[in-house]
Design an enzyme around this catalytic site. Structure first.
Site, PDB file in Angstrom:
ATOM      1  N   HIS A 161      30.731   4.200  -1.288  1.00 28.44           N
ATOM      2  CA  HIS A 161      29.405   3.702  -0.908  1.00 28.44           C
ATOM      3  C   HIS A 161      29.446   2.196  -0.712  1.00 28.44           C
ATOM      4  O   HIS A 161      30.185   1.491  -1.380  1.00 28.44           O
ATOM      5  CB  HIS A 161      28.370   4.057  -1.989  1.00 28.44           C
ATOM      6  CG  HIS A 161      26.963   3.885  -1.521  1.00 28.44           C
ATOM      7  ND1 HIS A 161      26.301   2.683  -1.572  1.00 28.44           N
ATOM      8  CD2 HIS A 161      26.104   4.772  -0.965  1.00 28.44           C
ATOM      9  CE1 HIS A 161      25.084   2.843  -1.078  1.00 28.44           C
ATOM     10  NE2 HIS A 161      24.940   4.089  -0.698  1.00 28.44           N
ATOM     11  N   ASP A 203      25.532  11.807  -0.226  1.00 27.94           N
ATOM     12  CA  ASP A 203      25.515  12.508   1.066  1.00 27.94           C
ATOM     13  C   ASP A 203      26.423  13.731   1.027  1.00 27.94           C
ATOM     14  O   ASP A 203      26.138  14.755   1.655  1.00 27.94           O
ATOM     15  CB  ASP A 203      25.999  11.583   2.196  1.00 27.94           C
ATOM     16  CG  ASP A 203      25.129  10.346   2.302  1.00 27.94           C
ATOM     17  OD1 ASP A 203      23.905  10.497   2.258  1.00 27.94           O
ATOM     18  OD2 ASP A 203      25.680   9.235   2.402  1.00 27.94           O
TER      19      ASP A 203
HETATM   20  C1  MLT Z   1      20.508   4.735   1.162  1.00 25.26           C
HETATM   21  O1  MLT Z   1      20.200   5.489   0.244  1.00 25.26           O
HETATM   22  O2  MLT Z   1      19.704   4.134   1.851  1.00 25.26           O
HETATM   23  C2  MLT Z   1      21.912   4.707   1.544  1.00 25.26           C
HETATM   24  O3  MLT Z   1      22.694   4.975   0.461  1.00 25.26           O
HETATM   25  C3  MLT Z   1      22.329   3.508   2.287  1.00 25.26           C
HETATM   26  C4  MLT Z   1      22.192   2.173   1.663  1.00 25.26           C
HETATM   27  O4  MLT Z   1      21.638   1.977   0.603  1.00 25.26           O
HETATM   28  O5  MLT Z   1      22.681   1.224   2.295  1.00 25.26           O
END
Ligand code: MLT
Length: 428
Positions: free
Chosen positions: A307, A364
């Protein structure tokens, strides 16, 4: 804090105040930089730029912490439900029992969409992506409720728009699915909870009983909570910046849906299943794919791993992994893509290469598997993310408005041609 940051450029030093957040995050406030020095900062992708001060969501990517309005995500996912979390994000505090009843009633009263909107669904191509439909439908809501376009709206008008958005988004989403299948639309059943109603509108068939599975309802409720906000990510920043021009809330949210659609953002859960299907199609030997993922020169990338902001683990993935196991066990799904996912997860969690690089299965990855297991079509995955993220977008928009933030207007470093004179075709 009286300390200051000093920036020295060509022997000239400028001083800037530091801003410290409630969790001691510290920022150099460079808002006076250009006025003082004629300089701007360059930070493509805004990775080191705080675009606002926000009191909604705190996350610490190093420690794997995520809190909404101070409440740990683990507690909310375990003990709360999505509508209560939506209330918390939007209003700043958990509701009393009366406040919760009135909020739920308001949402329940607005689940139907204007009958005329159904005609839009007939006009979309049958294979239209549901995110394109959702974004268009949300934008079109501003035309059905023109009072929302008034930039001098009252708090009551805003509240009504918020109720309509939260109430109608599952109906809009389920209709896009039904219309893609050529099946009759199922109207909301307001005796059901928010999550149950969505599942019912998606999967019920007229004149047949639809039985809700509590394990599925629970997993979906958790997924919506886990997706409800994530501070200044791409779609949220989009909502805030569109809203900063005083565009109406429906259009700002529609823009957020478009930003979320991309595979680098909300589209990642769909990309996970597309990857698993490719792995099956092109040979299910897992070692081959692991080797490809490790090979820097191979364009293949594992989707749903690691992430951008969580360096060691994604707290949302830790919570949802358990629901994922429960759903797979309860439904006993026999699906090669899901088998593949479990194999990949097992390898990634113990292979040093993945551990060292922080390539753990993220939210995800697990959300993609759960959606697949409960029969949500792959193209609808990101729509589910949008339903979950809606309260966060609304809360962030509301905060931006109540802070009276100016219109978003970044600058640039121009690297194009210097001034030159125009010549017509015949002289070129
Ligand atoms: C989110 O939940 O929006 C995603 O993980 C993406 C992010 O935080 O950049």
């Amino acid at each position: 804090m009286s300390e200051k940051a000093k920036i020295t450029v060509n022997d000239k030093t400028y001083e800037f105040p530091l801003t410290v957040g409630s969790e001691n995050e510290t920022a150099i406030d460079i808002s006076a930089l250009r006025a003082q020095s004629g300089l701007i900062t360059l930070d493509t992708g805004f990775k080191n730029t705080g675009s606002t001060k926000s009191a909604i969501t705190f996350l610490d990517g190093e420690k794997g912490i995520l809190r909404y309005r101070g409440y740990p995500i683990e507690q909310l996912a375990k003990e709360s439900d999505f509508l209560e979390v939506a209330y918390l994000l939007i209003n700043g505090e958990l509701p009393t029992a009366d406040q919760m009843d009135s909020f739920s009633d308001n949402i329940t009263n607005h689940t139907l969409i204007h009958e005329d909107m159904k005609r839009f669904y007939e006009a979309f191509p049958s294979n239209a992506h549901p995110m394109g439909i959702l974004s268009s439908m949300l934008s079109s809501m501003s035309t059905f409720y023109p009072e929302s376009q008034n930039p001098d709206r009252t708090d009551k008008d805003v509240e009504l728009t918020i109720h309509r958005l939260i109430a109608k988004i599952p109906t809009l989403a389920a209709l896009s699915y039904k219309s893609s299948k050529g099946q009759p639309y199922i109207y909301p059943d307001n005796s059901l909870s928010y999550v149950e109603n969505f599942l019912y509108m998606m999967f019920a068939v007229p004149s047949e009983d639809y039985v809700l599975d509590p394990v599925v309802v629970d997993a979906l409720n958790k997924l919506l909570i886990l997706h409800a906000d994530h501070e200044q990510n791409c779609s949220t920043s989009t909502v805030r910046i569109v809203g900063s021009s005083k565009a109406n809330l429906y259009s700002s949210i529609a823009a957020g849906v478009s930003a979320l659609w991309g595979p680098l953002h909300g589209g990642a859960n769909q990309a996970v299943i597309v990857m698993l299907e490719r792995m099956i199609r092109e040979g299910g030997d897992m070692q081959k794919w692991i080797d490809k993922a490790k090979d820097k020169n191979d364009p293949f990338r594992l989707m749903g791993f690691g992430h951008r902001v969580y360096k060691n683990f994604d707290p949302r993935a830790t919570i949802i992994k358990k629901s994922c196991d429960d759903v797979l066990e309860k439904l006993g799904v026999d699906d090669p893509a899901l088998e593949m996912a479990k194999e990949l997860e097992a390898i990634a969690l113990k292979d040093e290469y993945f551990i060292e690089r922080g390539l753990y299965p993220n939210v995800d990855f697990y959300s993609g598997i759960i959606y697949r297991a409960i029969g949500i079509p792959t193209e609808m995955f990101t729509v589910l993310f949008a339903i979950g993220r809606l309260p966060g977008w609304i809360a962030q928009w509301k905060e931006m408005v109540s802070n009276n933030e100016p219109i978003g207007r970044p600058r640039q470093v121009y690297i194009g041609a210097k001034e030159r004179n125009y010549t017509s075709f015949d002289k070129r």
